[in-house]
Design a protein around this motif. Sequence first.
Motif, short mmCIF file in Angstrom:
data_model
loop_
_atom_site.label_atom_id
_atom_site.label_comp_id
_atom_site.label_asym_id
_atom_site.label_seq_id
_atom_site.Cartn_x
_atom_site.Cartn_y
_atom_site.Cartn_z
N LYS A 1 0.88 -1.17 0.00
CA LYS A 1 0.00 0.00 0.00
C LYS A 1 0.92 1.22 0.00
CE LYS A 1 -3.62 -2.26 2.69
NZ LYS A 1 -2.83 -3.39 3.26
N ASP B 1 0.29 0.83 12.04
CA ASP B 1 0.90 -0.39 11.52
C ASP B 1 1.27 -0.17 10.06
OD1 ASP B 1 1.64 -2.89 10.75
OD2 ASP B 1 -0.28 -3.86 11.18
N THR C 1 3.49 -1.27 3.83
CA THR C 1 3.13 0.11 3.45
C THR C 1 4.39 0.90 3.16
OG1 THR C 1 1.15 0.04 4.85
CG2 THR C 1 1.93 2.21 4.17
N GLN D 1 -4.82 4.96 9.17
CA GLN D 1 -4.90 3.53 9.47
C GLN D 1 -6.21 2.93 8.98
OE1 GLN D 1 -2.36 1.39 11.85
NE2 GLN D 1 -3.14 0.59 9.92
N TRP D 2 -7.31 3.64 9.23
CA TRP D 2 -8.63 3.12 8.82
C TRP D 2 -8.71 2.98 7.31
CZ3 TRP D 2 -12.81 4.30 5.81
CH2 TRP D 2 -13.99 3.58 6.06
N LYS E 1 -6.74 0.08 5.86
CA LYS E 1 -7.32 -1.24 6.12
C LYS E 1 -8.59 -1.51 5.32
CE LYS E 1 -5.57 -1.96 10.83
NZ LYS E 1 -5.95 -2.15 12.26
N ASN E 2 -9.19 -0.47 4.75
CA ASN E 2 -10.49 -0.63 4.09
C ASN E 2 -10.40 -0.31 2.61
OD1 ASN E 2 -12.67 -1.10 6.39
ND2 ASN E 2 -11.17 0.36 7.17
#
Length: 403
Positions: free
Chosen positions: A232, A259, A263, A359-360, A363-364
């Motif tokens: 990512k 995290d 990345t 972070q959100w 992850k999505n």
Amino acid sequence: MKVLHINTFDTGGAAKSCLRLHQGLLEQNIDSKVMVLYKYSHLEQVYDFLPDYQQTLFKRIEGSFLYRRNKVIKSLKNKIYPGKVQSSPHTIYNILKHPLTQQADIIHLHWVARFLDYDSFFSVVNKPVVWTLHDMNPILGGYHYETDMLGMRPYDELEEVKNIKIKKKALQKVSNVSVVSPSYWLYQKSLQSALLGNFSNYYIPYGVDTNKFKPADKKKAREYFSLPQENKILLFIADSLTDPRKGYSYLVEALKQIDLRDTLLCTIGKGNIPPVDFPLKHLGYIASENELSLAFAAADIFITTSIEDNLPNTVLESLACGTPVVGFRIGGIPDMVIEGETGLLASPKNISELAERMQWLLKNAKERNEMGKKGRKLVEEKFTISTQADQYRNLYNLITVHK
């Protein structure tokens, strides 16, 4: 209708916005020209204010011992008393004497610090003037943003007060000025200002070339920059990566809280940034819009951490490429980053919130893709060059009818 755009440089964020509007007006068959003090490009319809022989003379002066000595003294003063440099409302240039200015029906000012001489211009100008604000300098004394004024030295405060008085006296001599702000934030600031609040104020956002900045194949974009396909990628861009106002340090601190497995952070811009303890690849300074478009397409999220800004072109460009944005809720950013629709915003300077938003979104993947699509749609509906040119053409017609 002959429109002359005036900007100090033909490079940089303000110049980019000025030139995009210029191109949009040309496409609508409006006679548009651009005049700059410092020309570095080879673009058509962009003219030097100074003839070649005068430019050569100025370069000789700049290379002289006296000029270099003064620069050293100024640098030493700023090391002893650090502070932001102010732009004086006085210059040696009389813009109105230039043939292009005399031929124009409308004089359109842009970023004119260190070029526009307030006294000689506003005491004489008798043509309609449009002034697009690209930062806060026209509504401040010598500074360009209010954050630059933090920690002012005593003589800086005196200089700021003096510059405001000079500007106010000059602006009291004119009424034929229409002020345009690209962001709603700057529009409100201008309306409330002692310098420009009494003029007619308008809100017209920047436009971006949606044929250049558009979604592209992520795999091919990453291959172009030799970026890993499986990671990512977060993207951060600033003309100067070390400019405190662009907030790179906030991004670094926020990344320490999330995290970052699989990345990678990519940066684009000038300046040397300190080493970090997470994966980072610096792509250098990129001037080509085609390459910038690929960089946005290669990224999963674009990060903007400015602590004060107008309507950054990079955010528009990212959304046009279908890449969602995470940043601080400041300046004109909320005009483009619609919370939960085209990206996510954190409270100003709130590192923990910024980390949570990044972070959100990391992850999505489904939500990232949806925000990217909505970002592209928003740009197509509101921030195209043709839309911007339409709004300015209407303004030009309005002020020439009522002059």
